[in-house]
Design an enzyme around this catalytic site. Structure first.
Site, PDB file in Angstrom:
ATOM      1  N   ASP A 417      46.586  45.965  33.985  1.00  0.00           N
ATOM      2  CA  ASP A 417      45.594  45.163  34.695  1.00  0.00           C
ATOM      3  C   ASP A 417      45.463  45.668  36.128  1.00  0.00           C
ATOM      4  O   ASP A 417      46.296  46.449  36.610  1.00  0.00           O
ATOM      5  CB  ASP A 417      46.031  43.694  34.680  1.00  0.00           C
ATOM      6  CG  ASP A 417      44.921  42.740  35.085  1.00  0.00           C
ATOM      7  OD1 ASP A 417      43.738  43.101  34.927  1.00  0.00           O
ATOM      8  OD2 ASP A 417      45.240  41.630  35.554  1.00  0.00           O
ATOM      9  N   GLU A 420      41.683  49.247  38.638  1.00  0.00           N
ATOM     10  CA  GLU A 420      40.402  49.870  39.024  1.00  0.00           C
ATOM     11  C   GLU A 420      40.536  50.896  40.185  1.00  0.00           C
ATOM     12  O   GLU A 420      39.695  51.800  40.221  1.00  0.00           O
ATOM     13  CB  GLU A 420      39.392  48.782  39.418  1.00  0.00           C
ATOM     14  CG  GLU A 420      38.908  47.951  38.277  1.00  0.00           C
ATOM     15  CD  GLU A 420      39.960  46.946  37.777  1.00  0.00           C
ATOM     16  OE1 GLU A 420      39.957  46.626  36.584  1.00  0.00           O
ATOM     17  OE2 GLU A 420      40.808  46.507  38.586  1.00  0.00           O
ATOM     18  N   ASP A 491      37.515  39.333  33.461  1.00  0.00           N
ATOM     19  CA  ASP A 491      37.550  37.908  33.801  1.00  0.00           C
ATOM     20  C   ASP A 491      36.199  37.245  33.585  1.00  0.00           C
ATOM     21  O   ASP A 491      35.448  36.967  34.540  1.00  0.00           O
ATOM     22  CB  ASP A 491      38.003  37.743  35.249  1.00  0.00           C
ATOM     23  CG  ASP A 491      39.408  38.269  35.479  1.00  0.00           C
ATOM     24  OD1 ASP A 491      40.167  38.349  34.506  1.00  0.00           O
ATOM     25  OD2 ASP A 491      39.746  38.597  36.631  1.00  0.00           O
TER      26      ASP A 491
END
Length: 839
Positions: A417, A420, A491
């Site tokens: 997670d 990015e 999300d």
């Protein structure tokens, strides 16, 4: 006064012309075209072209795949994090000829015409029909370091794919940017999102082509947005490096694209079961309560996921000993109940003296740095952190060794997670340096591949230390991510439009070579209504990665938290998921072989059918080759469904419906509209509570009578090891031929012993049989009842008679079908239908 004003005006205009003229010329010169061809040379399957302003390299990479590289400098390389297919070296794959106007390259299925003055590319069929071509006046050009290729839009052309992108199935009229970003609770029109896959397909005039722009700088795609002249793709730096694919179908393009960028390995079987998640389950006693409740309520499940609260102060490679005093014991207890544990990992390593991961990372010198040699530091969950450079071999090696921590803790899955990279502030400086596997660069080029290389390190580390197939999940990535990881869409929100947008995101990822995909079923932020929760969970049973997940400060979203009626409905669909595991697992095997996604946009099978792109039908999808799912918003009483060409069966009652029709369906909350394609072959098993439990020894094959021949490759292996790569698998092709009224099972391939000793064949849509011949011997044909709901009926078979539409409010109905049982032999099996239903 008037005279003076006129004089003043004249002087002003003259001065304006004086200054605007050169400025305009300068602006025009700021756009630098490729220019005219100066020199051409050929080296086997490579063509090298020098133009006025550029260097061009054309390579016939593989039959049907042509690589085009255009750069300002003669220094382009083939280094890529995405491409793993090797170019063909066989001589004579194409012929080259030229005259004063053109260079002509001819391959077996494709012709490439290169105009010399100015340089311009056109891809043509062998009979000279245009597939794709540069826009005549624009072609390829630079503005500073940014390079863009402008393509002429063909009449009626559609564009699909581009990975994790919101919007319509048909990208025509829209524009997109690829720059991996974290958007909590993103809107259904948000762009960009978390992952970059700069690959799309164009469909026009019966032709299908693909373009993959392999450039990890920020890339931009325009499919006729704010213009009626061109579609374009380009990058904010680096080389214009793209691969052109030509086949007669999207399936053929996907096969070639995944040959080039790699295909997924077989996932562990347990990862295809139902996964129960929340941000966060803690302490240890709460995790065990969730597990026991799933078992007590007979809700099949295989996984429980732990979010960041399992860590000590959010520090990676630690357990919070107050919340999780004995993680090994907990994970062993979960395994005894048939559960596997997945834990979240973020890339940020807290900058804290004495913290083992920080100290070892600093010693190994693996953190990203600024150009002055200082480690890049940013704030995320643990506080101020440094970040491994996953584009360096030593950075990946370091991370692989850290993964041993999870293997020692008896963890089975790693959830990557915040990769990015996501940090507070969401703006990484451009002057961060990346090793880029000894091709040093900055964040401008390294940013989009960070997530991909993190999953690569996680995957290799898990394989090394867990000694079996790991489950790897990611939020971010780049083209080729399917080689290492599944991906979920981040999300999302508990809203109807997010559920439908999620379907399109997964379909688009499937169109871009990624088969193992999922979304937070039920929505991550907010609280779904009971109806929305039910609709989303029904849908979840048919998507690749089925995980229920919600954030903190929201209503609990386990299946029992929405009342008994909701629990009964949701359990029906989870039960169905588990009965369909032989079908699902076999469909995933196909993904490993030809890149065909498990969850398929209708555009894959029906690319030239305008209806599948219609916004009212674009959310429909195929779940494997047989099931067509029509997602439904909550609160609706009716839905218009489009049935593509062919014949379709209502899943719940075997009602046979003609295709190429729109159909208004009355809805029941208990039943998601699902249709089964005529001719389908669907292997099923008895209901189990987890993949750790063996089903009964009878494989249930459901055959739906159709007018066209069909086949299905059935596949088994041990579901956990890599032995299948050494031939330890069980594979056989099952073929249905309506012309000669036969169903045949090819000889078994592989050394693995099937867990199924018997086959029960259920016949749908066939008239009453008098006899059925098995290898020349007559078999008894029995009549029985079947319901797809294991809560309401034993596993048997579906209806022979075309009954009425399912009435709203009813549960899965029972139907009457014909049943034939026989041993599951390893040799060739041939069944011949006789009587009214056959010959």
């Amino acid at each position: 006064m008037a005279k003076n004003s006129s004089c003043f005006l004249f002087v002003s205009v003259a001065l304006l012309l004086l200054f605007v003229g050169p400025a305009t010329a300068k602006a025009q010169n700021a756009v630098v075209p490729v220019g005219n061809v100066i020199h051409v040379s050929q080296q086997q399957n490579d063509i090298h072209i020098k133009t006025t302003n550029a260097f061009v390299r054309i390579k016939l990479y593989h039959p049907g795949i042509i690589q085009v590289q255009i750069s300002r400098e003669d220094s382009a390389t083939d280094f890529s994090y995405a491409v793993v297919g090797k170019p063909d070296t066989e001589k004579g794959l194409f012929t080259m000829s030229q005259n004063s106007q053109d260079i002509i390259l001819k391959a077996d299925s494709l012709t490439m015409q290169i105009q010399k003055n100015p340089f311009r590319i056109a891809f043509l069929t062998t009979d000279n029909q245009v597939i794709n071509e540069d826009e005549q006046g624009l072609g390829v050009s630079w503005i500073g370091p940014k390079v863009t290729n402008y393509k002429k839009m063909q009449p009626g052309e559609r564009f699909i794919g581009l990975g994790e992108k919101t919007g319509n199935l048909d990208r025509k009229g829209a524009a997109y940017t690829n720059w991996n970003e974290d958007h909590f609770g993103y809107s259904v029109t948000q762009d960009p999102l978390y992952a970059t896959i700069p690959f799309f397909m164009g469909i026009q005039k019966g032709h299908c082509y693909g373009i993959f722009l392999d450039n990890s700088y920020q890339t931009d795609f325009n499919f006729g947005a704010s213009n009626d002249r061109f579609a374009s793709f380009g990058a904010r730096g680096g080389v214009l490096n793209y691969y052109f694919f030509y086949k007669n179908s999207p399936a053929g393009i996907l096969k070639d694209y995944t040959w080039l960028t790699g295909r997924m390995p077989m996932p562990p079987l347990w990862s295809l079961g139902y996964q129960q998640n929340r941000y966060s389950y803690y302490p240890q006693t709460e995790v065990m309560r969730i597990a026991h409740t799933l078992r007590e309520k007979r809700i099949p499940a295989d996984g429980i996921t732990l979010d960041i609260h399992y860590m000590q102060d959010y520090k990676l490679f630690t357990w919070n000993k107050q919340r999780f005093p004995d993680p090994v014991q907990m994970n062993e207890a979960l395994k005894a109940l048939g559960f596997k544990t997945t834990v979240i990992v973020d890339p940020g390593i807290k900058k804290e003296q004495g913290y083992p991961a920080y100290e070892s990372g600093k010693k190994a010198d693996i953190f990203l740095k600024y150009n002055d040699g200082t480690p890049y530091t940013a704030e995320v969950w643990p506080g101020w952190c440094n970040f491994p450079d996953f584009t360096s071999e030593k950075g990946r090696d370091w991370w692989q060794e850290q993964v041993k921590f999870f293997a020692d803790s008896k963890v089975d899955g790693i959830w990557n997670d915040m990769n990015e990279i996501s940090t507070w502030g969401q703006q990484m400086p451009d002057n961060i340096l990346y090793n880029y596997d000894n091709h040093p660069t900055t964040n401008m080029e390294g940013h989009n591949v960070f997530g991909l290389e993190m999953t690569r390190a996680s995957y290799l580390g898990a394989v090394k230390h867990m000694k079996k197939r790991p489950f790897i999940l990611t939020r971010s990535g780049y083209a080729g991510l399917q080689r290492y990881t599944a991906i979920w869409t981040g999300d999302n929100r508990s809203e109807d439009d997010h559920m439908l947008a999620g379907v399109r995101l997964l379909n688009s990822l499937g169109l871009s070579g990624v088969s193992f995909t999922g979304m937070d079923v039920g929505g991550f932020t907010g609280n779904p209504s009971t109806d929305l929760y039910i609709r989303w969970m029904e849908l979840g049973a048919f998507i690749p990665y089925f995980r229920n997940h919600t954030t903190f400060n929201t209503k609990a979203a386990e299946p029992w938290t929405f009342g008994e009626e909701a629990l009964g409905i949701v359990r029906n669909y989870i039960n169905l998921r588990y009965q369909l595991l032989p079908y699902i697992y076999s469909s995933f095997y196909r993904s490993t072989q030809d890149g065909m996604p498990f969850m398929r946009s209708l555009a894959i099978s029906y690319p030239n059918d305008a209806k599948v792109y219609d916004p009212q039908f674009q959310n429909q999808f195929l779940s494997g080759p047989a099931f067509m799912v029509a997602p439904v918003e909550s609160g609706k009483d009716f839905l218009k469904v489009y049935l593509p060409k062919g014949q379709w069966y209502n899943m719940y009652n075997d009602l046979l419906l003609e295709g190429d029709t729109e159909r208004v369906t009355e809805l029941s909350l208990q039943q998601l509209p699902i249709y089964i394609k005529a001719g389908s072959i669907i292997p099923m098993q008895s209901l189990i509570q987890s993949t750790a439990e063996l089903p009964s020894d009878t494989l249930k094959i459901h055959l739906y009578k159709g007018q066209e021949a069909n086949s299905f490759v059935y596949y088994e292996d041990d579901g956990s090891s890599f032995d299948y790569q050494k031939g330890d698998f069980y594979k056989r092709t099952i073929r249905y031929n309506p012309t000669d009224h036969t169903l045949s099972f090819d000889k078994v391939e592989g050394s693995f012993q099937s867990k199924f000793k018997q086959i029960a064949l259920y016949l749908h849509g066939f008239e009453k049989m008098n006899t059925l011949q098995l290898n020349g011997q007559s078999l008894a044909v029995n009549t029985t009842e079947f319901s797809f709901s294991a809560d309401n009926a034993p596993s048997a078979a579906l209806a022979i008679a075309n009954g009425p539409e399912v009435t709203p409010g009813s549960t899965f109905p029972k139907s009457t079908v014909q049943l034939v049982e026989f041993p599951n032999g390893a040799g060739h099996i041939a069944l011949e239908f006789r009587g009214q239903g056959g010959k």
